[in-house]
Design a protein around this motif. Structure first.
Motif, PDB file in Angstrom:
ATOM      1  N   ARG A 165     -40.620  10.923 -65.124  1.00 40.39           N
ATOM      2  CA  ARG A 165     -39.500  10.162 -65.303  1.00 40.39           C
ATOM      3  C   ARG A 165     -38.399  10.370 -65.108  1.00 40.39           C
ATOM      4  O   ARG A 165     -36.802  10.414 -65.404  1.00 40.39           O
ATOM      5  CB  ARG A 165     -40.150   9.285 -66.952  1.00 40.39           C
ATOM      6  CG  ARG A 165     -39.568   7.317 -66.469  1.00 40.39           C
ATOM      7  CD  ARG A 165     -38.964   7.011 -65.785  1.00 40.39           C
ATOM      8  NE  ARG A 165     -38.011   5.649 -66.275  1.00 40.39           N
ATOM      9  CZ  ARG A 165     -37.741   4.815 -64.924  1.00 40.39           C
ATOM     10  NH1 ARG A 165     -38.078   5.131 -63.971  1.00 40.39           N
ATOM     11  NH2 ARG A 165     -37.512   3.339 -65.767  1.00 40.39           N
TER      12      ARG A 165
ATOM     13  N   GLU B  58     -33.377   1.366 -65.557  1.00 45.54           N
ATOM     14  CA  GLU B  58     -32.957   2.898 -63.931  1.00 45.54           C
ATOM     15  C   GLU B  58     -31.360   2.035 -64.384  1.00 45.54           C
ATOM     16  O   GLU B  58     -30.738   0.861 -64.444  1.00 45.54           O
ATOM     17  CB  GLU B  58     -34.156   2.610 -63.475  1.00 45.54           C
ATOM     18  CG  GLU B  58     -34.956   2.931 -63.821  1.00 45.54           C
ATOM     19  CD  GLU B  58     -35.874   2.676 -62.240  1.00 45.54           C
ATOM     20  OE1 GLU B  58     -36.277   3.611 -61.289  1.00 45.54           O
ATOM     21  OE2 GLU B  58     -36.633   1.450 -61.776  1.00 45.54           O
TER      22      GLU B  58
ATOM     23  N   CYS C 104     -38.279   8.980 -55.399  1.00 51.08           N
ATOM     24  CA  CYS C 104     -37.410  10.143 -55.938  1.00 51.08           C
ATOM     25  C   CYS C 104     -36.377   8.208 -55.628  1.00 51.08           C
ATOM     26  O   CYS C 104     -35.858   8.315 -54.985  1.00 51.08           O
ATOM     27  CB  CYS C 104     -36.546  11.041 -56.050  1.00 51.08           C
ATOM     28  SG  CYS C 104     -35.549  11.585 -57.064  1.00 51.08           S
ATOM     29  N   ARG C 105     -36.076   7.649 -56.942  1.00 51.99           N
ATOM     30  CA  ARG C 105     -35.283   6.836 -56.859  1.00 51.99           C
ATOM     31  C   ARG C 105     -34.482   7.086 -57.845  1.00 51.99           C
ATOM     32  O   ARG C 105     -34.358   7.643 -59.299  1.00 51.99           O
ATOM     33  CB  ARG C 105     -35.965   6.116 -57.633  1.00 51.99           C
ATOM     34  CG  ARG C 105     -35.206   4.697 -57.985  1.00 51.99           C
ATOM     35  CD  ARG C 105     -35.655   3.324 -57.520  1.00 51.99           C
ATOM     36  NE  ARG C 105     -36.768   2.711 -59.177  1.00 51.99           N
ATOM     37  CZ  ARG C 105     -37.608   1.546 -59.081  1.00 51.99           C
ATOM     38  NH1 ARG C 105     -37.868   1.713 -57.988  1.00 51.99           N
ATOM     39  NH2 ARG C 105     -37.874   2.143 -59.318  1.00 51.99           N
ATOM     40  N   ALA C 106     -32.919   7.427 -57.827  1.00 55.07           N
ATOM     41  CA  ALA C 106     -31.574   7.982 -58.461  1.00 55.07           C
ATOM     42  C   ALA C 106     -30.335   6.568 -58.235  1.00 55.07           C
ATOM     43  O   ALA C 106     -30.148   6.043 -57.347  1.00 55.07           O
ATOM     44  CB  ALA C 106     -31.666   9.245 -58.285  1.00 55.07           C
TER      45      ALA C 106
ATOM     46  N   ASN D 257     -36.539  11.508 -62.504  1.00 59.47           N
ATOM     47  CA  ASN D 257     -36.811  10.033 -61.216  1.00 59.47           C
ATOM     48  C   ASN D 257     -37.450   9.947 -60.383  1.00 59.47           C
ATOM     49  O   ASN D 257     -37.102   9.796 -58.767  1.00 59.47           O
ATOM     50  CB  ASN D 257     -34.776  10.693 -60.701  1.00 59.47           C
ATOM     51  CG  ASN D 257     -33.998  10.227 -61.396  1.00 59.47           C
ATOM     52  OD1 ASN D 257     -33.354  10.793 -62.592  1.00 59.47           O
ATOM     53  ND2 ASN D 257     -32.911  11.330 -61.051  1.00 59.47           N
TER      54      ASN D 257
END
Length: 276
Positions: A70, A276, A97-99, A73
């Motif tokens: 976490r 997020e 990968c979430r950004a 990301n």
């Protein structure tokens, strides 16, 4: 709107829905009818599915005890399909990968080692902004493995999962670090997913619309998510008018569904307890 970035393969619009009553079919029918009327009033074609069946699956996430994924990301999600009460022997595993920054999301390679088949998706995820009728974006770089034997899943150490996904080994995480289900082994979520139909924003820009309901158990909804998404390819990438129409529809839909909307960003954020 500028031309879509060439890395983007999907656009996905998401709205969290208040959980109250979502385990009742009449409540979902009321939401669906309201969306149908809204589409008609806004001259957006909505090919509604009247007799779609609801699918069920278990969803859970893996991370280290210190949530190192976490903090970097990274999201490691497992989906287990269910037929009635029975869980399938094979699961869908997604590493992403979430950004907030496109370059940051694209700098991590989620691909598994070469002999493992996967689907790669780079998503532009459009979420509700701070105010009704606004939006913000996050970017998600995904590798999706469609048929992983459940008995081979990696409740062991970080070393075990880094053998599946080589780029994980570049993170500053000790290989002996335990890997666990986020929230513990009893923190699996039951998801009911109902396809609602297709929205047409332009030639080649048709979005699949569905509602997903997350529950701790049957009859105990946590949250819902109304989402519509479409593929981006060489044929429709430059159709800015259609993409703008989807954006405008999303902003106006928030105002239309104001009484339904839950505060928050994503379903994953609820599991982790961090936005997020």
């Amino acid at each position: 709107m500028k031309k879509l970035h060439p890395a983007i393969t999907n656009r996905e619009f998401k709205l969290l829905i208040k959980p109250q009553g979502l385990d009742r079919r009449s409540r979902i029918t009321a939401l669906s009818d309201q969306i149908l009327r809204f589409c008609k009033n806004n001259k957006v074609d909505f090919f509604h599915l009247d007799n779609a069946s609801t699918s069920l699956r278990n969803i859970y996430f893996f991370d280290t005890p210190g949530q190192d994924f976490r903090q970097n990301n990274i999201i490691l999600r497992v989906r287990e399909s269910r037929q009635n009460v029975w869980v399938d022997d094979f699961a869908e595993v997604t590493l992403k990968c979430r950004a907030h920054d496109l370059l940051q999301a694209s700098s991590f390679n989620p691909s598994p080692k070469k002999k493992i088949k996967s689907r790669i998706r780079f998503k532009e995820e459009i979420l509700r902004g701070d105010q009704l009728g606004t939006q913000r974006k996050i970017y998600s770089n995904n590798a999706i493995l469609d048929a992983v034997p459940i008995d081979d899943l990696f409740v062991r150490t970080f070393d075990s999962i880094s053998k599946f996904f080589p780029d994980l080994g570049k993170l500053a995480i000790d290989m002996k670090t335990p890997l666990r289900i986020v929230g513990g082994s009893t923190n699996k979520i039951l998801e009911a997913c109902l396809p609602m139909g297709n929205l047409v924003f332009g030639d080649g820009v048709q979005a699949h619309c569905e509602i997903a309901i997350w529950m701790k158990s049957v009859g105990d909804p946590m949250v819902g998510e109304l989402a519509f998404s479409y593929r981006v390819n060489d044929e429709n990438r430059a159709q800015l008018k259609a993409h703008k129409r989807a954006d405008k529809f999303f902003k106006k839909l928030q105002i239309e569904l104001a009484d339904w909307l839950e505060i928050g960003s994503t379903k994953t954020a609820l599991v982790y307890g961090k936005p997020e």
